[in-house]
Design a protein around this motif. Structure first.
Motif, PDB file in Angstrom:
ATOM      1  N   ARG A  90       4.733   1.761   1.740  1.00 37.90           N
ATOM      2  CA  ARG A  90       5.733   1.390   0.741  1.00 37.90           C
ATOM      3  C   ARG A  90       7.152   1.544   1.272  1.00 37.90           C
ATOM      4  NH1 ARG A  90       4.142   4.180  -4.372  1.00 37.90           N
ATOM      5  NH2 ARG A  90       2.741   2.380  -4.555  1.00 37.90           N
ATOM      6  N   SER A  91       7.421   2.632   1.975  1.00 39.34           N
ATOM      7  CA  SER A  91       8.778   2.877   2.482  1.00 39.34           C
ATOM      8  C   SER A  91       9.173   1.845   3.520  1.00 39.34           C
ATOM      9  CB  SER A  91       8.876   4.286   3.071  1.00 39.34           C
ATOM     10  OG  SER A  91       8.671   5.266   2.093  1.00 39.34           O
ATOM     11  N   GLN A  92       8.266   1.540   4.466  1.00 35.11           N
ATOM     12  CA  GLN A  92       8.633   0.610   5.534  1.00 35.11           C
ATOM     13  C   GLN A  92       8.791  -0.808   5.014  1.00 35.11           C
ATOM     14  OE1 GLN A  92       5.196  -0.622   8.265  1.00 35.11           O
ATOM     15  NE2 GLN A  92       4.501   1.377   7.552  1.00 35.11           N
ATOM     16  N   LEU A  93       7.961  -1.235   4.057  1.00 36.06           N
ATOM     17  CA  LEU A  93       8.070  -2.591   3.519  1.00 36.06           C
ATOM     18  C   LEU A  93       9.354  -2.766   2.715  1.00 36.06           C
ATOM     19  CD1 LEU A  93       4.365  -3.213   2.426  1.00 36.06           C
ATOM     20  CD2 LEU A  93       5.582  -4.333   4.313  1.00 36.06           C
ATOM     21  N   THR A  94       9.648  -1.810   1.847  1.00 36.04           N
ATOM     22  CA  THR A  94      10.867  -1.920   1.037  1.00 36.04           C
ATOM     23  C   THR A  94      12.121  -1.751   1.883  1.00 36.04           C
ATOM     24  OG1 THR A  94      10.706   0.441   0.460  1.00 36.04           O
ATOM     25  CG2 THR A  94       9.749  -1.153  -1.082  1.00 36.04           C
ATOM     26  N   SER A  95      12.061  -0.879   2.893  1.00 34.63           N
ATOM     27  CA  SER A  95      13.235  -0.698   3.750  1.00 34.63           C
ATOM     28  C   SER A  95      13.454  -1.904   4.653  1.00 34.63           C
ATOM     29  CB  SER A  95      13.098   0.574   4.584  1.00 34.63           C
ATOM     30  OG  SER A  95      11.991   0.499   5.460  1.00 34.63           O
ATOM     31  N   MET A  96      12.366  -2.532   5.111  1.00 34.37           N
ATOM     32  CA  MET A  96      12.503  -3.751   5.919  1.00 34.37           C
ATOM     33  C   MET A  96      13.161  -4.850   5.086  1.00 34.37           C
ATOM     34  SD  MET A  96       9.543  -5.955   7.898  1.00 34.37           S
ATOM     35  CE  MET A  96       8.987  -4.487   8.759  1.00 34.37           C
ATOM     36  N   ALA A  97      12.707  -4.998   3.845  1.00 34.16           N
ATOM     37  CA  ALA A  97      13.324  -5.997   2.969  1.00 34.16           C
ATOM     38  C   ALA A  97      14.765  -5.622   2.640  1.00 34.16           C
ATOM     39  CB  ALA A  97      12.511  -6.135   1.682  1.00 34.16           C
ATOM     40  N   GLY A  98      15.001  -4.338   2.360  1.00 27.94           N
ATOM     41  CA  GLY A  98      16.341  -3.895   1.997  1.00 27.94           C
ATOM     42  C   GLY A  98      17.338  -3.943   3.132  1.00 27.94           C
ATOM     43  N   SER A  99      16.860  -3.913   4.374  1.00 26.90           N
ATOM     44  CA  SER A  99      17.781  -3.950   5.519  1.00 26.90           C
ATOM     45  C   SER A  99      18.553  -5.256   5.582  1.00 26.90           C
ATOM     46  CB  SER A  99      17.006  -3.736   6.822  1.00 26.90           C
ATOM     47  OG  SER A  99      16.125  -4.818   7.083  1.00 26.90           O
ATOM     48  N   GLY A 100      18.059  -6.281   4.882  1.00 31.92           N
ATOM     49  CA  GLY A 100      18.794  -7.540   4.843  1.00 31.92           C
ATOM     50  C   GLY A 100      20.176  -7.390   4.236  1.00 31.92           C
ATOM     51  N   LEU A 125       9.942   6.215   9.504  1.00 28.01           N
ATOM     52  CA  LEU A 125       9.843   7.674   9.611  1.00 28.01           C
ATOM     53  C   LEU A 125       9.237   8.288   8.357  1.00 28.01           C
ATOM     54  CD1 LEU A 125      10.425  10.343  11.065  1.00 28.01           C
ATOM     55  CD2 LEU A 125      12.756  10.249  10.139  1.00 28.01           C
ATOM     56  N   ALA A 126       9.657   7.803   7.182  1.00 31.25           N
ATOM     57  CA  ALA A 126       9.120   8.331   5.927  1.00 31.25           C
ATOM     58  C   ALA A 126       7.619   8.097   5.825  1.00 31.25           C
ATOM     59  CB  ALA A 126       9.850   7.694   4.744  1.00 31.25           C
ATOM     60  N   ASP A 127       7.173   6.891   6.169  1.00 29.19           N
ATOM     61  CA  ASP A 127       5.730   6.605   6.112  1.00 29.19           C
ATOM     62  C   ASP A 127       4.959   7.394   7.171  1.00 29.19           C
ATOM     63  OD1 ASP A 127       5.895   4.923   3.972  1.00 29.19           O
ATOM     64  OD2 ASP A 127       5.980   3.083   5.143  1.00 29.19           O
ATOM     65  N   PHE A 128       5.576   7.626   8.333  1.00 27.71           N
ATOM     66  CA  PHE A 128       4.924   8.433   9.362  1.00 27.71           C
ATOM     67  C   PHE A 128       4.720   9.868   8.875  1.00 27.71           C
ATOM     68  CE2 PHE A 128       5.421  11.504  12.838  1.00 27.71           C
ATOM     69  CZ  PHE A 128       4.359  11.140  13.656  1.00 27.71           C
ATOM     70  N   LEU A 129       5.765  10.456   8.291  1.00 30.34           N
ATOM     71  CA  LEU A 129       5.662  11.834   7.792  1.00 30.34           C
ATOM     72  C   LEU A 129       4.624  11.937   6.680  1.00 30.34           C
ATOM     73  CD1 LEU A 129       9.459  12.784   7.667  1.00 30.34           C
ATOM     74  CD2 LEU A 129       7.771  13.507   9.370  1.00 30.34           C
ATOM     75  N   LEU A 130       4.533  10.873   5.863  1.00 32.88           N
ATOM     76  CA  LEU A 130       3.574  10.892   4.763  1.00 32.88           C
ATOM     77  C   LEU A 130       2.145  10.682   5.270  1.00 32.88           C
ATOM     78  CD1 LEU A 130       3.129  10.978   1.697  1.00 32.88           C
ATOM     79  CD2 LEU A 130       3.484   8.497   1.652  1.00 32.88           C
ATOM     80  N   SER A 131       1.935   9.716   6.165  1.00 34.15           N
ATOM     81  CA  SER A 131       0.583   9.430   6.648  1.00 34.15           C
ATOM     82  C   SER A 131       0.018  10.566   7.484  1.00 34.15           C
ATOM     83  CB  SER A 131       0.585   8.132   7.464  1.00 34.15           C
ATOM     84  OG  SER A 131       1.415   8.261   8.609  1.00 34.15           O
ATOM     85  N   PRO A 157       0.845  -1.194   0.000  1.00 38.64           N
ATOM     86  CA  PRO A 157       0.000   0.000   0.000  1.00 38.64           C
ATOM     87  C   PRO A 157       0.886   1.253   0.000  1.00 38.64           C
ATOM     88  CG  PRO A 157      -0.724  -1.574   1.670  1.00 38.64           C
ATOM     89  CD  PRO A 157       0.591  -2.058   1.158  1.00 38.64           C
ATOM     90  N   PRO A 158       0.471   2.329  -0.667  1.00 39.23           N
ATOM     91  CA  PRO A 158       1.318   3.526  -0.773  1.00 39.23           C
ATOM     92  C   PRO A 158       1.802   4.064   0.570  1.00 39.23           C
ATOM     93  CG  PRO A 158      -0.514   3.680  -2.296  1.00 39.23           C
ATOM     94  CD  PRO A 158      -0.756   2.457  -1.477  1.00 39.23           C
ATOM     95  N   LEU A 159       0.972   3.996   1.613  1.00 40.68           N
ATOM     96  CA  LEU A 159       1.362   4.531   2.919  1.00 40.68           C
ATOM     97  C   LEU A 159       2.294   3.591   3.687  1.00 40.68           C
ATOM     98  CD1 LEU A 159      -1.975   6.142   4.206  1.00 40.68           C
ATOM     99  CD2 LEU A 159      -0.027   7.252   3.113  1.00 40.68           C
TER     100      LEU A 159
END
Length: 457
Positions: A180-190, A334-340, A176-178
């Motif tokens: 997107r940052s946390q899901l991709t960053s969670m995956a990318g943190s690997g 943080l990015a999703d928080f600022l956006l939401s 979901p757009p709100l």
């Protein structure tokens, strides 16, 4: 992966704190479980990318007289076993480290295009399996010769591109757009987690049981990850057997206004004339130039400048990456928080996070030259650079999903080409520069250590 009754924002289950309960419910969702599986896949891929950077210190025997590029001898270990060591110059080492990116120029765009049309499951799974199996054969290739090792690394790099490029296509239908940052960053943190683990344990493995086991262990972990990927990952939430009706409905409603359907045709002219796309390309190149230089030469920098042994070099080299792993996840939240909360617009968030990530991390690395006499300050600066750089994960590294989600796979492939250009050039350039300045650096380090010894007496 557990399911839940509702995963959208707002009041959940009659809880008085709807936002908090929604967050808890969301973290137990299938989409967050998918992010964790991708985190594990990225962990495996980056351990396989980084393992040679830590093992090459043990693979190269500096006491061997210069002869053939692949001249080898036997190097004893503490447990009385013996492993081969090779007479590779800094230039050859730089080429070997860079070779992972040599075959990656042609693979990203076809990989992204295919993943966008047919789905990421088969593309990512095949790449992960191929890279893991090839990792197991690196010790044999190194013993056979530099040429074979480079060829194997080139093929392995193509397989790894399939994972790093193809995975973003899955978020077109899952994120979901709100979120997107946390899901991709969670995956990318690997990626940071994998680098941290291989640096932390790689030196110990090399010192105690031999450098070949660095490749055997992390190659085996990658093969095990495939056993999770193929049965648990689906390209579309609608086909997933474990997803709840509430989560499926929430994802579908949040993406209702977004064109997610793949298309065979591409608006190439519009892409070429798009200034935002070119801005993302340039930022990608700068960020990955920095990343590949740090990933390839952090162990070498710490062992040569700070004069640490193989074990301590691995441990110290790992610290900046564990900081980066944590900060990547926090930056997405943080990015999703600022956006939401509508504190900042989406475009402002992406620009701000990218600017801080590139400029501040580079500035801190430039300042390393003036603090190299202090071990503690050097490590703090390396950790700060990693922390700042991680902000790009919620900035430019996910921005292409915002501007054209329908072509996310193709655009990620395009970005990866420029990332791998940076990855192919930066370690080689660093190797040449190190070879040029090494005599003076070693002389200064020896002089500084002698002065410390005199002061201690």
């Amino acid at each position: 992966m557990s399911t839940f009754s509702s995963s959208g924002p707002g009041r959940v289950g009659g809880c008085p704190d709807g936002t908090f309960c929604a967050l808890l419910a969301g973290l137990c969702s299938v989409r967050h479980g998918l992010a964790l599986i991708l985190q594990l896949c990225n962990f495996s891929i980056y351990t396989q990318q980084m393992n040679l950077s830590i093992a090459i210190t043990a693979m190269v025997n500096s006491t061997v007289a210069p002869s053939q590029p692949n001249a080898s001898t036997e190097m004893p270990l503490t447990n009385s076993t013996r492993v081969p060591a090779y007479d590779w110059s800094p230039e050859i080492q730089g080429i070997i480290l860079s070779s992972l990116n040599y075959g990656s120029f042609v693979a990203p765009i076809p990989t992204g295009y295919v993943a966008g049309i047919f789905g990421a499951k088969s593309v990512v799974g095949t790449g992960l399996l191929a890279s893991s199996v090839l990792t197991l054969f690196i010790p044999l290739a190194a013993d056979a010769g530099v040429a074979l090792l480079i060829v194997l690394r080139v093929i392995q790099g193509i397989a790894q591109v399939m994972v790093s490029t193809g995975q973003y296509s899955i978020w077109v239908k899952w994120a979901p757009p709100l979120e997107r940052s946390q899901l991709t960053s969670m995956a990318g943190s690997g990626s940071m987690l994998g680098t941290f683990i291989v640096l932390l344990t790689g030196g110990l493995i090399c010192q105690n049981i031999g450098w070949p086991y660095v490749f055997y262990i992390f190659g085996g972990i990658g093969c095990a990850c495939c056993l999770l990927w193929f049965p648990l990952v689906y390209n579309d939430p609608g086909n997933h057997p474990f997803i709840s009706a509430g989560e499926k409905r929430y994802i579908a409603c949040s993406l209702a206004q977004q064109d997610c359907s793949p298309g065979w045709t591409l608006p190439l002219k519009a892409m070429i004339l798009s200034l935002p796309l070119w801005a993302i390309v340039v930022s990608y190149f700068c960020e990955y130039w920095l990343f590949y230089t740090i990933m390839s030469y952090t162990p070498t920098y710490i062992s040569s400048v700070l004069q640490t042994n193989l074990r301590d070099s691995g441990i110290l080299s790992a610290l900046p990456f564990v900081v980066g792993c944590v900060c990547i996840i926090l930056s997405g939240l943080l990015a999703d928080f600022l956006l939401s909360r509508r504190v900042l617009r989406l475009v402002t968030i992406r620009k701000l996070f990218t600017a801080i990530g590139v400029v501040f991390s580079s500035g801190v690395l430039v300042a390393l030259h003036w603090v190299r006499s202090s071990h503690g300050t050097t490590m703090v600066f390396l950790a700060l650079s990693s922390a700042f750089s991680s902000l790009c994960e919620a900035g430019v590294l996910v921005n292409f999903l915002d501007i054209a989600p329908r072509y996310a796979g193709f655009l990620k492939g395009l970005m990866q080409i420029f990332a791998h250009i940076a990855g192919a050039i930066s370690p080689t350039v660093a190797g040449v520069l190190i070879n040029q300045v090494r005599p003076n650096v070693l002389m200064n380090v020896h002089k500084r250590n002698s002065q410390r010894l005199c002061h201690s007496h």
